[in-house]
Motif scaffolding. Structure first.
Motif, PDB file in Angstrom:
ATOM      1  N   ILE A   6      -2.454  -1.894   8.610  1.00 21.28           N
ATOM      2  CA  ILE A   6      -2.810  -2.812   7.514  1.00 21.28           C
ATOM      3  C   ILE A   6      -4.288  -3.164   7.669  1.00 21.28           C
ATOM      4  CG2 ILE A   6      -2.406  -5.103   6.534  1.00 21.28           C
ATOM      5  CD1 ILE A   6       0.531  -4.790   7.561  1.00 21.28           C
ATOM      6  N   VAL A  10      -3.839  -9.916   1.158  1.00 23.76           N
ATOM      7  CA  VAL A  10      -4.032 -10.772  -0.008  1.00 23.76           C
ATOM      8  C   VAL A  10      -3.218 -12.037   0.228  1.00 23.76           C
ATOM      9  CG1 VAL A  10      -3.770 -10.966  -2.501  1.00 23.76           C
ATOM     10  CG2 VAL A  10      -4.266  -8.731  -1.461  1.00 23.76           C
ATOM     11  N   SER A  18       0.430  -9.859  -0.354  1.00 24.36           N
ATOM     12  CA  SER A  18       0.411  -8.392  -0.422  1.00 24.36           C
ATOM     13  C   SER A  18      -0.465  -7.848   0.693  1.00 24.36           C
ATOM     14  CB  SER A  18      -0.120  -7.924  -1.788  1.00 24.36           C
ATOM     15  OG  SER A  18       0.723  -8.370  -2.837  1.00 24.36           O
ATOM     16  N   ARG A  19      -0.175  -6.608   1.071  1.00 28.28           N
ATOM     17  CA  ARG A  19      -0.871  -5.977   2.194  1.00 28.28           C
ATOM     18  C   ARG A  19      -1.283  -4.564   1.807  1.00 28.28           C
ATOM     19  NH1 ARG A  19       3.038  -9.298   4.039  1.00 28.28           N
ATOM     20  NH2 ARG A  19       2.569 -10.555   5.873  1.00 28.28           N
ATOM     21  N   HIS A  20      -2.474  -4.177   2.245  1.00 32.37           N
ATOM     22  CA  HIS A  20      -2.988  -2.836   1.951  1.00 32.37           C
ATOM     23  C   HIS A  20      -3.233  -2.081   3.250  1.00 32.37           C
ATOM     24  CE1 HIS A  20      -3.640  -3.672  -2.333  1.00 32.37           C
ATOM     25  NE2 HIS A  20      -4.042  -4.870  -1.958  1.00 32.37           N
ATOM     26  N   ARG A  21      -2.595  -0.928   3.365  1.00 36.21           N
ATOM     27  CA  ARG A  21      -2.788  -0.068   4.528  1.00 36.21           C
ATOM     28  C   ARG A  21      -3.825   1.004   4.214  1.00 36.21           C
ATOM     29  NH1 ARG A  21       1.968  -0.549   7.901  1.00 36.21           N
ATOM     30  NH2 ARG A  21       3.381  -1.995   6.870  1.00 36.21           N
ATOM     31  N   ILE A 279      -7.706   3.632   0.983  1.00 41.63           N
ATOM     32  CA  ILE A 279      -6.557   2.736   0.952  1.00 41.63           C
ATOM     33  C   ILE A 279      -5.350   3.554   0.506  1.00 41.63           C
ATOM     34  CG2 ILE A 279      -5.616   0.636  -0.071  1.00 41.63           C
ATOM     35  CD1 ILE A 279      -8.022   0.193   1.852  1.00 41.63           C
ATOM     36  N   GLU A 280      -4.285   3.492   1.284  1.00 44.61           N
ATOM     37  CA  GLU A 280      -3.117   4.358   1.043  1.00 44.61           C
ATOM     38  C   GLU A 280      -2.587   4.235  -0.381  1.00 44.61           C
ATOM     39  OE1 GLU A 280       0.495   3.238   3.153  1.00 44.61           O
ATOM     40  OE2 GLU A 280       0.988   5.345   3.443  1.00 44.61           O
ATOM     41  N   ASP A 281      -2.576   2.996  -0.903  1.00 42.42           N
ATOM     42  CA  ASP A 281      -1.960   2.753  -2.206  1.00 42.42           C
ATOM     43  C   ASP A 281      -2.931   2.894  -3.363  1.00 42.42           C
ATOM     44  OD1 ASP A 281      -3.146  -0.041  -2.887  1.00 42.42           O
ATOM     45  OD2 ASP A 281      -2.416  -0.283  -0.866  1.00 42.42           O
ATOM     46  N   GLY A 282      -4.215   3.126  -3.067  1.00 44.33           N
ATOM     47  CA  GLY A 282      -5.176   3.369  -4.133  1.00 44.33           C
ATOM     48  C   GLY A 282      -5.868   2.146  -4.705  1.00 44.33           C
TER      49      GLY A 282
ATOM     50  N   SER B  18      -1.845   8.917  -3.566  1.00 48.21           N
ATOM     51  CA  SER B  18      -1.641   7.546  -3.092  1.00 48.21           C
ATOM     52  C   SER B  18      -0.150   7.301  -2.910  1.00 48.21           C
ATOM     53  CB  SER B  18      -2.230   6.534  -4.093  1.00 48.21           C
ATOM     54  OG  SER B  18      -3.631   6.703  -4.217  1.00 48.21           O
ATOM     55  N   ARG B  19       0.152   6.347  -2.032  1.00 44.48           N
ATOM     56  CA  ARG B  19       1.546   6.053  -1.683  1.00 44.48           C
ATOM     57  C   ARG B  19       1.760   4.547  -1.718  1.00 44.48           C
ATOM     58  NH1 ARG B  19      -0.184  10.405   1.052  1.00 44.48           N
ATOM     59  NH2 ARG B  19       1.275  12.139   1.333  1.00 44.48           N
ATOM     60  N   HIS B  20       2.945   4.152  -2.204  1.00 45.22           N
ATOM     61  CA  HIS B  20       3.280   2.725  -2.264  1.00 45.22           C
ATOM     62  C   HIS B  20       4.523   2.452  -1.439  1.00 45.22           C
ATOM     63  CE1 HIS B  20       0.369   1.863  -5.484  1.00 45.22           C
ATOM     64  NE2 HIS B  20       0.720   3.031  -6.000  1.00 45.22           N
ATOM     65  N   LYS B 278       9.937  -5.536  -4.005  1.00 49.00           N
ATOM     66  CA  LYS B 278       8.537  -5.958  -3.865  1.00 49.00           C
ATOM     67  C   LYS B 278       7.751  -4.792  -3.288  1.00 49.00           C
ATOM     68  CE  LYS B 278       4.725  -8.245  -2.439  1.00 49.00           C
ATOM     69  NZ  LYS B 278       3.648  -8.732  -3.327  1.00 49.00           N
ATOM     70  N   GLU B 280       4.698  -3.556  -1.354  1.00 46.20           N
ATOM     71  CA  GLU B 280       3.903  -4.238  -0.328  1.00 46.20           C
ATOM     72  C   GLU B 280       2.472  -4.542  -0.784  1.00 46.20           C
ATOM     73  OE1 GLU B 280       2.921  -1.843   3.151  1.00 46.20           O
ATOM     74  OE2 GLU B 280       3.176  -3.586   4.442  1.00 46.20           O
ATOM     75  N   ASP B 281       1.875  -3.586  -1.508  1.00 44.00           N
ATOM     76  CA  ASP B 281       0.471  -3.730  -1.881  1.00 44.00           C
ATOM     77  C   ASP B 281       0.264  -4.436  -3.209  1.00 44.00           C
ATOM     78  OD1 ASP B 281       0.272  -1.600  -4.158  1.00 44.00           O
ATOM     79  OD2 ASP B 281       1.257  -0.542  -2.532  1.00 44.00           O
ATOM     80  N   ARG B 285       2.295  -0.572 -11.123  1.00 45.36           N
ATOM     81  CA  ARG B 285       2.722   0.784 -11.486  1.00 45.36           C
ATOM     82  C   ARG B 285       3.852   1.257 -10.598  1.00 45.36           C
ATOM     83  NH1 ARG B 285      -2.381   4.645  -9.365  1.00 45.36           N
ATOM     84  NH2 ARG B 285      -2.045   4.264  -7.152  1.00 45.36           N
TER      85      ARG B 285
END
Lengths: 334, 334
Positions: A6, A10, A18-21, A279-282, B18-20, B278, B280-281, B285
């Motif tokens: 991570i 947020v 929320s968390r961004h990896r 950032i993994e999630d974009g 990207s991955r969520h 939920k 995580e990020d 979308r």
């Protein structure tokens, strides 16, 4: 896909919401990895974070000199502008100078990224044009190179067009990666995207920032492009753009460029370092905060620069009524 | 924070870009967890996914009957509308009916979420008002309840106001969670947010969908609110809204509501199930695609519903020129 750390949190009120990896790499001018988080070998589409690298042939080929391009045009070629009047006018004038026009851009039309420019366009009743596209400066650079070298100006976005083949060869040389079997796709503006290991992107940015071991023409091009970004920060994004704010805060030491889907890349010319993160999630919000946080530790900022970048590294979250209700910040341990 | 599973992937060309990650729970009417992914005990701010639960007191208190509110108003109270003319007119008329106006809304003003409505407002030269706020229906519900019960209509967003205390008590009863020590904060529209274990949110939605064991007045309110969402899908989000599309695709079986920062909750009245997830990020979308994917497996859809939800579960990604260059879809294994 392995679990990634991570990098950004947020927070709202008493809780992380929320968390961004993600992954990140700091590479020195000799190509050595100084710091790394996550999986830096995994390929990423660097998207618009590649623009400074994609602009190298524009200068190296002699096109920039032949058409008298200055820092403003070169910064636009390296940037993702916000479609403000100053950007549209500059790209339009540039195209006219090479005997082309907005109709030759193959990037497609979208409304200005800048909110006020978008409102003004709607209020005027005019439709967005390809000039408003945040990539129109990069595309003008492609067209200028093709024009200068006598190559076709149609279908310059295709992978087999000499402009894109030249960009690919430049990326292979700068990243030090064999990209012949790399995964491919199409960018938002129609040009090819190619999966590049994140560490390769960081290595390429380190070479931009410490170009002394590159061939002389390429080294000169790298210096000229980075100088242009520092000289014309507004051309790199826009009045409300994070990349412009970062250049204004620390442009003496840092040239940084974001890409869609959570990518950020930076060259640090004084230290000869390159940084790349994904950032993994974009999420762009996380890429910005992660880059600012890395710069606070690795860019050798002076006190004034540090204070300005610190503010960018912890953006507040406001609710609709304007009350501060949270913030985005680097995660503990990153 | 433990590592969470990847629920959704964003693919461009030959590569996942990207991955969520996230958590999800499917709970039956008896409160038993039927399926779970990730960490469903972790508290989440459910944000606007709570609106159907937050609207229970509006009906239970007798306010809805006293003011002659129909499915349109109740769906607006459960929804996050897109600020289209039909939404603004309905909320405005509702406020007039209770002797109040836009100036009594404490949610703040933001431009319409609907792109065409936003453009039309700019072209008209008018500023956004609180009526355009996606939460103005929920706030009209709060005001109607306060008005009916003779409570102050000022500062109704404060945690200590009877309206918010009543909402909190309703959430504790419906989720089955003691929230006295739960983390708190402030929502985008100014009302309190409270951290609720994700499984508690799923349990509350299961009780909405299978209300036979609730007190009669609450059971009747739950049925009336879910019926209103099915009857007036356009009031729940908007012409281009995912939640409206989902209700149109499968509204006989599914009442689903998203919340900011990647939350989605659903009640499945025919099966007596509740679903909550939920991301995580915080990405909307991914929450949309994850909810559609869960509904394909757990909502008992017929063939026509399945085809419509299937389309919503794999949205294409287009570039600026309109070419399809990728898609968003459930990750393998989710």
């Amino acid at each position: 896909m392995s679990d990634l750390p991570i990098l950004v949190e947020v927070t709202r009120g008493a809780m992380v919401e929320s968390r961004h990896r993600g992954s990140a790499a700091v590479v020195d001018g000799a190509g050595r990895v100084a710091f790394a988080w996550g999986d830096t070998a995994h390929p990423v589409y660097a998207r618009s974070a590649l623009k400074p690298l994609q602009a190298l042939p524009l200068v190296e080929s002699g096109a920039a000199d032949a058409f008298g391009l200055g820092p403003r045009e070169l910064a636009l070629a390296c940037g993702s502008h916000h479609g403000e009047a100053v950007h549209v006018a500059a790209v339009s004038a540039w195209l006219a100078r090479i005997g082309l026009g907005a109709g030759d851009l193959e990037c497609g039309a979208h409304p200005p990224v800048d909110p006020d420019a978008a409102k003004a366009l709607i209020a005027s009743g005019a439709a967005p044009s390809a000039l408003h596209n945040n990539c129109s400066g990069k595309h003008a650079g492609f067209l200028a190179t093709a024009r200068h070298l006598g190559e076709p100006v149609r279908n310059y976005v295709a992978p087999e067009h000499p402009v894109q083949r030249r960009v690919l060869a430049t990326l292979e040389a700068m990243t030090g990666c064999d990209l012949s079997d790399a995964p491919r796709g199409t960018d938002g503006c129609g040009i090819p995207v190619i999966g590049i290991p994140l560490v390769g992107l960081a290595r390429a940015m380190a070479r931009m920032g410490a170009p002394q071991n590159l061939p002389p023409a390429r080294a000169a091009a790298a210096r000229r492009l980075l100088d242009a970004m520092a000289a014309e920060p507004l051309m790199v994004s826009g009045s409300t753009g994070f990349a412009t704010a970062l250049l204004r805060a620390a442009g003496d030491r840092v040239r940084a460029k974001p890409g869609a889907e959570g990518v950020y890349a930076a060259a640090l010319p004084r230290l000869g370092l390159g940084i790349a993160l994904k950032i993994e999630d974009g999420a762009a919000r996380a890429a910005e905060v992660a880059m600012a946080s890395l710069l606070l530790r690795h860019a050798g900022l002076d006190d004034a620069e540090r204070a300005a970048v610190q503010a960018l590294s912890r953006p507040p979250i406001s609710n609709v009524a304007g009350m501060t209700v949270g913030e985005i910040a680097a995660a503990p341990g990153f």
